[in-house]
Motif scaffolding. Sequence first.
Motif, PDB file in Angstrom:
ATOM      1  N   ASN A 278       1.003  -1.170  -0.126  1.00 26.50           N
ATOM      2  CA  ASN A 278      -0.020  -0.132  -0.166  1.00 26.50           C
ATOM      3  C   ASN A 278       0.807   1.334   0.194  1.00 26.50           C
ATOM      4  O   ASN A 278       1.158   1.878   1.012  1.00 26.50           O
ATOM      5  CB  ASN A 278      -1.000   0.094   1.117  1.00 26.50           C
ATOM      6  CG  ASN A 278      -1.852   1.113   1.479  1.00 26.50           C
ATOM      7  OD1 ASN A 278      -2.052   1.954   0.294  1.00 26.50           O
ATOM      8  ND2 ASN A 278      -2.422   1.285   2.538  1.00 26.50           N
ATOM      9  N   VAL A 285      -5.663   4.603   3.968  1.00 26.30           N
ATOM     10  CA  VAL A 285      -4.424   4.269   5.151  1.00 26.30           C
ATOM     11  C   VAL A 285      -3.267   4.674   4.458  1.00 26.30           C
ATOM     12  O   VAL A 285      -2.955   4.805   3.514  1.00 26.30           O
ATOM     13  CB  VAL A 285      -4.684   2.611   4.952  1.00 26.30           C
ATOM     14  CG1 VAL A 285      -3.414   2.065   6.132  1.00 26.30           C
ATOM     15  CG2 VAL A 285      -5.962   2.037   5.344  1.00 26.30           C
ATOM     16  N   THR A 316     -10.630  -7.764   4.270  1.00 25.48           N
ATOM     17  CA  THR A 316     -10.115  -6.413   4.385  1.00 25.48           C
ATOM     18  C   THR A 316      -9.299  -6.465   5.756  1.00 25.48           C
ATOM     19  O   THR A 316      -8.351  -5.705   5.882  1.00 25.48           O
ATOM     20  CB  THR A 316     -11.241  -5.331   4.120  1.00 25.48           C
ATOM     21  OG1 THR A 316     -11.813  -5.467   2.900  1.00 25.48           O
ATOM     22  CG2 THR A 316     -10.458  -4.002   4.199  1.00 25.48           C
ATOM     23  N   TRP A 319      -5.926  -7.704   5.695  1.00 31.19           N
ATOM     24  CA  TRP A 319      -5.137  -7.007   4.996  1.00 31.19           C
ATOM     25  C   TRP A 319      -4.641  -5.681   5.766  1.00 31.19           C
ATOM     26  O   TRP A 319      -3.372  -5.297   5.875  1.00 31.19           O
ATOM     27  CB  TRP A 319      -5.679  -6.697   3.688  1.00 31.19           C
ATOM     28  CG  TRP A 319      -4.768  -5.630   2.790  1.00 31.19           C
ATOM     29  CD1 TRP A 319      -3.625  -6.261   1.863  1.00 31.19           C
ATOM     30  CD2 TRP A 319      -5.152  -4.374   2.645  1.00 31.19           C
ATOM     31  NE1 TRP A 319      -3.127  -5.043   1.259  1.00 31.19           N
ATOM     32  CE2 TRP A 319      -3.988  -3.810   1.654  1.00 31.19           C
ATOM     33  CE3 TRP A 319      -6.025  -3.354   2.819  1.00 31.19           C
ATOM     34  CZ2 TRP A 319      -3.754  -2.653   1.012  1.00 31.19           C
ATOM     35  CZ3 TRP A 319      -5.995  -2.014   2.345  1.00 31.19           C
ATOM     36  CH2 TRP A 319      -4.723  -1.907   1.271  1.00 31.19           C
ATOM     37  N   LEU A 320      -5.505  -4.995   6.516  1.00 29.42           N
ATOM     38  CA  LEU A 320      -5.275  -3.674   7.224  1.00 29.42           C
ATOM     39  C   LEU A 320      -4.635  -4.237   8.436  1.00 29.42           C
ATOM     40  O   LEU A 320      -3.595  -3.543   8.840  1.00 29.42           O
ATOM     41  CB  LEU A 320      -6.605  -3.019   7.592  1.00 29.42           C
ATOM     42  CG  LEU A 320      -7.251  -2.428   6.396  1.00 29.42           C
ATOM     43  CD1 LEU A 320      -8.829  -2.153   6.817  1.00 29.42           C
ATOM     44  CD2 LEU A 320      -6.787  -1.198   5.824  1.00 29.42           C
ATOM     45  N   GLN A 323      -0.775  -4.241   8.325  1.00 27.80           N
ATOM     46  CA  GLN A 323      -0.255  -2.765   8.247  1.00 27.80           C
ATOM     47  C   GLN A 323      -0.660  -2.137   9.456  1.00 27.80           C
ATOM     48  O   GLN A 323      -0.333  -0.758   9.517  1.00 27.80           O
ATOM     49  CB  GLN A 323      -1.069  -2.224   7.039  1.00 27.80           C
ATOM     50  CG  GLN A 323      -0.906  -2.693   5.641  1.00 27.80           C
ATOM     51  CD  GLN A 323      -1.828  -1.682   4.664  1.00 27.80           C
ATOM     52  OE1 GLN A 323      -1.350  -0.634   4.370  1.00 27.80           O
ATOM     53  NE2 GLN A 323      -2.731  -2.497   4.215  1.00 27.80           N
ATOM     54  N   VAL A 325      -3.368  -1.815  11.136  1.00 25.24           N
ATOM     55  CA  VAL A 325      -4.511  -0.918  11.424  1.00 25.24           C
ATOM     56  C   VAL A 325      -5.706  -1.999  12.013  1.00 25.24           C
ATOM     57  O   VAL A 325      -6.055  -3.039  11.211  1.00 25.24           O
ATOM     58  CB  VAL A 325      -4.919  -0.424  10.010  1.00 25.24           C
ATOM     59  CG1 VAL A 325      -6.452   0.136  10.232  1.00 25.24           C
ATOM     60  CG2 VAL A 325      -4.090   0.702   9.242  1.00 25.24           C
ATOM     61  N   VAL A 327      -9.429  -2.099  12.775  1.00 24.57           N
ATOM     62  CA  VAL A 327     -10.407  -1.314  12.514  1.00 24.57           C
ATOM     63  C   VAL A 327     -11.461  -1.128  13.696  1.00 24.57           C
ATOM     64  O   VAL A 327     -11.700  -0.509  14.042  1.00 24.57           O
ATOM     65  CB  VAL A 327     -11.031  -1.874  11.344  1.00 24.57           C
ATOM     66  CG1 VAL A 327     -12.436  -1.419  11.193  1.00 24.57           C
ATOM     67  CG2 VAL A 327     -10.393  -1.850  10.010  1.00 24.57           C
TER      68      VAL A 327
END
Length: 334
Positions: A278, A285, A316, A319-320, A323, A325, A327
Amino acid sequence: MTDFQDAKALVQAQYADLLAATTQDVATVLARRMTADALWRGVDPFGVVAGPDAAAGAFWGPYLRSFAHVKRREDIFFAGLNEIDGFSSVWTCSMGHLQGLFDAPWLGIPATRKIAMLRYAEFTRVEGGQIVEVAFFCDILHLMRQAGIVAFPDQTAQHLVQPGPLTGDGRLLTPQDAAEGEKTLARINTMIGSIDAANRDPRARTPREELLENWTEDFTWWGPEGIGATYTIDRYIEQHQGPFRQHIADRSFNGHLCRMAEGTYGAFFGWPNLTITNAGAYMGVPGNDVRADLRVVDVYRREGEKLAENWIFFDTLHWLGMQGVDVLGDLGVG
């Protein structure tokens, strides 16, 4: 012609029994047709587990505690031989929404006491008259939005509770012409090849030229929450393909675990399909150099010679999470 009717009947019977299951007996219900060591894959935060007890604990028990009067609004259902293992295993694919009353918090998401639609796609491998493997994808961000939590307010396409096929013929409960399934799978494979070619040399063809080879001019792309749905080749380029290719770098294709078709429908999933970077603040993000895995489901409807509709599911949250994150946690609901 391969006869998938026994596998279809088995999976449909499992789905029917799950509608009557409770938190107390859902593991027993799953065990009627799942082997004791059946592999169950779920998107984050559910994980990969083995056996009906673990599948009940990971997803079905908590889900049934939170949602009342659950119905499976199935829009697509078909079976096929898995191209990835040399067409040796039989899988089914089911896609639609789990509809229920959101009466108690789920995954920390506050209950609404209103109707809620959980987008799902589920792949099931059948062997020896039993379920031996399941891959269950659902769109948690999409459900969060129904509860008033908009994690990605600037998504490039449109949030919708997504309908099934325009043609209304997505549940293939009867035998299909094998030649039609072969034609659908061939088109999907050609489309994958077009993406690979564009990755190797993005200047060889324009995005429109690339897409016209395999897609109808007015195809609909039913994307996951955080991106949204878009319609027609030009708006797809503007609202998904363009932003994705602009902000994502170093795409590596890892392959699929299942890719199959029956009639005019086909699908695949990977674990993961892609490893990407990303680099350009995709989905808001912050850009980073993390090589993050993206698990993806694509479900297709072919119309004539080309693909006309495409439903997409991303894992998702996984994947986040790679990184950094979180959610649910970052929103104060996890």
